[in-house]
Design a protein around this motif. Structure first.
Motif, short mmCIF file in Angstrom:
data_model
loop_
_atom_site.label_atom_id
_atom_site.label_comp_id
_atom_site.label_asym_id
_atom_site.label_seq_id
_atom_site.Cartn_x
_atom_site.Cartn_y
_atom_site.Cartn_z
N VAL A 101 -16.57 -9.84 -2.84
CA VAL A 101 -15.19 -10.30 -2.95
C VAL A 101 -14.23 -9.69 -1.90
O VAL A 101 -12.86 -9.85 -2.25
CB VAL A 101 -14.69 -9.99 -4.50
N TYR A 102 -14.63 -8.66 -1.17
CA TYR A 102 -13.82 -8.05 -0.07
C TYR A 102 -13.01 -9.12 0.63
O TYR A 102 -13.67 -10.04 1.08
CB TYR A 102 -14.71 -7.18 1.08
N GLU A 103 -11.69 -9.09 0.76
CA GLU A 103 -10.93 -9.97 1.43
C GLU A 103 -11.01 -11.31 0.71
O GLU A 103 -10.61 -12.48 1.58
CB GLU A 103 -10.97 -9.81 2.85
N LYS A 104 -11.10 -11.49 -0.70
CA LYS A 104 -11.46 -12.75 -1.29
C LYS A 104 -10.30 -12.86 -2.16
O LYS A 104 -10.48 -12.73 -3.49
CB LYS A 104 -12.57 -13.03 -1.81
N LEU A 105 -9.01 -13.25 -1.88
CA LEU A 105 -7.75 -13.29 -2.77
C LEU A 105 -7.83 -14.51 -3.59
O LEU A 105 -8.03 -15.62 -3.08
CB LEU A 105 -6.69 -13.17 -2.06
N ILE A 106 -8.03 -14.37 -4.93
CA ILE A 106 -7.76 -15.58 -5.66
C ILE A 106 -6.67 -15.75 -6.38
O ILE A 106 -6.40 -16.98 -6.94
CB ILE A 106 -8.98 -15.58 -6.74
N ALA A 107 -5.85 -14.83 -6.50
CA ALA A 107 -4.49 -14.93 -7.19
C ALA A 107 -3.43 -13.97 -6.82
O ALA A 107 -3.88 -12.84 -6.10
CB ALA A 107 -4.60 -14.52 -8.74
N GLY B 214 -11.89 -17.87 -2.69
CA GLY B 214 -10.67 -16.98 -2.52
C GLY B 214 -10.31 -17.23 -1.03
O GLY B 214 -11.06 -17.85 -0.25
N GLU B 215 -8.82 -16.93 -0.75
CA GLU B 215 -8.43 -17.26 0.54
C GLU B 215 -8.68 -15.89 1.08
O GLU B 215 -8.61 -14.47 0.74
CB GLU B 215 -7.17 -17.08 0.37
N LYS B 216 -9.22 -15.74 2.43
CA LYS B 216 -9.40 -14.52 3.24
C LYS B 216 -7.86 -13.82 3.56
O LYS B 216 -7.28 -14.27 4.51
CB LYS B 216 -10.24 -14.86 4.37
N VAL B 217 -7.63 -12.84 3.12
CA VAL B 217 -6.61 -12.08 3.35
C VAL B 217 -6.73 -10.62 3.27
O VAL B 217 -7.48 -9.96 2.70
CB VAL B 217 -5.66 -12.02 2.28
N SER B 218 -6.47 -9.72 4.60
CA SER B 218 -6.92 -8.71 4.86
C SER B 218 -6.01 -7.40 4.10
O SER B 218 -4.85 -8.04 3.72
CB SER B 218 -6.72 -8.25 6.39
N PRO B 219 -6.31 -6.28 3.93
CA PRO B 219 -5.61 -5.34 3.33
C PRO B 219 -4.37 -5.27 4.10
O PRO B 219 -3.06 -5.14 3.30
CB PRO B 219 -6.32 -4.14 3.40
N ALA B 220 -4.13 -5.14 5.32
CA ALA B 220 -2.82 -4.84 6.06
C ALA B 220 -2.01 -6.30 5.66
O ALA B 220 -0.70 -6.19 5.71
CB ALA B 220 -3.04 -4.98 7.55
N ASP B 221 -2.63 -7.47 5.38
CA ASP B 221 -1.80 -8.47 5.07
C ASP B 221 -1.14 -8.62 3.82
O ASP B 221 -0.25 -9.04 3.60
CB ASP B 221 -2.58 -9.82 5.63
N LEU B 222 -2.06 -8.16 2.82
CA LEU B 222 -1.28 -7.91 1.64
C LEU B 222 -0.33 -6.77 1.51
O LEU B 222 0.70 -7.11 0.98
CB LEU B 222 -2.44 -7.51 0.53
N VAL B 223 -0.22 -5.92 2.21
CA VAL B 223 0.97 -5.03 2.44
C VAL B 223 2.12 -5.57 2.90
O VAL B 223 3.26 -5.53 2.41
CB VAL B 223 0.38 -3.73 3.16
N GLN B 224 2.04 -6.36 4.11
CA GLN B 224 2.83 -7.12 4.61
C GLN B 224 3.60 -8.05 3.85
O GLN B 224 4.68 -8.17 3.65
CB GLN B 224 2.62 -7.75 6.01
N ASP C 15 -8.89 0.02 0.05
CA ASP C 15 -8.47 -0.02 1.48
C ASP C 15 -6.89 -0.60 1.57
O ASP C 15 -6.11 0.00 2.22
CB ASP C 15 -9.12 -1.24 2.22
N THR C 16 -6.57 -1.43 0.56
CA THR C 16 -5.28 -1.75 0.46
C THR C 16 -4.18 -0.73 -0.03
O THR C 16 -3.09 -0.64 0.54
CB THR C 16 -5.03 -3.13 -0.46
N ALA C 17 -4.74 0.05 -1.01
CA ALA C 17 -3.80 1.15 -1.49
C ALA C 17 -3.57 2.01 -0.55
O ALA C 17 -2.41 2.84 -0.31
CB ALA C 17 -4.65 1.86 -2.80
N VAL C 18 -4.48 2.48 0.32
CA VAL C 18 -4.29 3.56 1.43
C VAL C 18 -3.18 2.85 2.43
O VAL C 18 -2.16 3.78 2.48
CB VAL C 18 -5.52 3.94 2.15
N LEU C 19 -3.26 1.84 2.70
CA LEU C 19 -2.24 1.27 3.68
C LEU C 19 -0.84 1.12 2.96
O LEU C 19 0.32 1.36 3.65
CB LEU C 19 -2.69 -0.01 4.14
N ALA C 20 -0.77 0.68 1.63
CA ALA C 20 0.43 0.54 0.89
C ALA C 20 1.04 1.90 0.78
O ALA C 20 2.40 1.97 0.81
CB ALA C 20 0.15 0.06 -0.41
N LYS C 21 0.32 3.04 0.55
CA LYS C 21 0.85 4.35 0.55
C LYS C 21 1.54 4.61 1.69
O LYS C 21 2.67 5.21 1.80
CB LYS C 21 -0.26 5.11 -0.07
#
Length: 337
Positions: free
Chosen positions: A48-54, A106-116, A142-148
């Motif tokens: 499920v890495y980079e597999k955004l469902i919601a 799921g939609e392919k969305v990177s951690p960096a894109d989630l933060v943006q 990975d998302t949490a590190v970038l978010a912080k």
């Protein structure tokens, strides 16, 4: 697909997953109980890495978190899958997807894109929620590190079954969590959730030890976990082992999924549970899923003034000044602006 964290190679190409407290021993070509971690030729992968469902922009109160940046919004995300199989799950269409063992949606969305996306929406935090964040740990981490790094907070809304090593690794980036303490008997956890109470208690102790702001939720299911004896034991654990400052949310059950034959929770049960929590020594006990009942408001432990008025997930009025009561100056427990 990405190689999973927290696993060990065993004999005959089996892998032992230590991410959560189930410790699944997975044969080659098979998946763990969560349905989204698979052994491929002796290597464990997250599917499920980079597999955004919601994804949604939610009020932080929806998590529910009442003492973490109240009135703010949180960018809320999930993948499919869960390591519990709760008979009353409200998000069963995505949490229990793993039972099908089909291709991962799921939609392919990177951690960096989630933060943006979170920043663009004006959110103060990212919440890993709806399903169980532990099972998409690599994506969340990975998302949490970038978010912080971007100045955002990170929130887990979890069933409380994360392994100690995994929680210790993400703790420096995790600001708050709401953990379900679904009941207080091993029978309830085995029959309703497919897990062990002791594992949840151990995880809650880990959260407390690691200093992550913690709130606890118990969904009261008539005839299953709502006896006075069980509620006293549960409230006593929260107060004595986690701390009197930990908010306890007692929330109303509505028939869903595999528990359609169980009636909704009477408001009187929530009032009784709230009183039990206060008598146990907890400072903050809230009633949930009954907007307008009045049990969603925060009162100052010092002078008893109503400090935060809420209706549902909306903050109507706040009398906090940097976390202090504007009447008596008492500092309330929590994370404030």
């Amino acid at each position: 697909m990405r190689e999973a964290a927290f696993w060990e190679k065993k004999d005959s190409d089996k892998t032992l997953c230590t991410l959560c407290r189930h410790h699944c021993l997975i044969a080659a070509g098979k998946r763990g109980l969560c349905g989204v971690r698979e052994n491929r030729d002796g290597i464990l992968y997250s599917l499920v890495y980079e597999k955004l469902i919601a994804e949604n922009v939610d009020h932080i109160e929806k998590k529910p978190l009442f003492h973490y940046l109240p009135g703010s919004t949180s960018y809320s995300i999930a993948t499919v899958g869960c390591n519990f199989h709760c008979r009353h799950c409200q998000n069963y269409d995505i949490s229990q997807w793993g039972a099908s063992r089909g291709p991962v949606p799921g939609e392919k969305v990177s951690p960096a894109d989630l933060v943006q996306r979170a920043l663009a929406a004006g959110c103060r935090s990212i919440s890993y929620t709806y399903t169980e964040p532990t099972i998409f740990y690599e994506y969340a981490y990975d998302t949490a590190v970038l978010a912080k790094e971007a100045g955002l907070g990170n929130v887990f809304v979890s069933n409380g079954y994360t392994g100690t090593a995994a929680l210790e690794q993400i703790a420096p980036y995790l600001d708050a969590a709401n953990i379900d303490l679904k009941g207080f008997t091993e029978d309830f956890y085995r029959e309703v959730a497919g897990a062990r109470l002791q594992g949840v208690l151990d995880t809650l102790r880990d959260y407390r030890r690691l200093g992550i702001w913690l709130e606890v939720t118990t969904l009261l299911i008539p005839g299953h976990n709502d006896s006075d004896e069980e509620l006293r034991a549960l409230a006593g654990f929260v107060c004595n082992e986690l701390g009197a400052q930990v908010p306890w949310h007692v929330t109303a059950f509505y028939p869903t999924y595999k528990m359609l034959d169980v009636p909704r929770t009477p408001v009187e049960t929530l009032r009784r549970a709230r009183q039990i929590g206060l008598e146990a020594g907890l400072k903050y006990v809230y009633e949930g899923n009954v907007p307008g009942e009045g049990g969603e408001n925060t009162f100052c432990p010092g002078c008893k003034k109503k400090i935060i008025s809420r209706v549902g997930y909306r903050v109507d009025a706040s009398h906090l000044d940097r976390g202090r009561c504007d009447a008596c100056g008492h500092l309330l427990d929590g994370v404030w602006f």
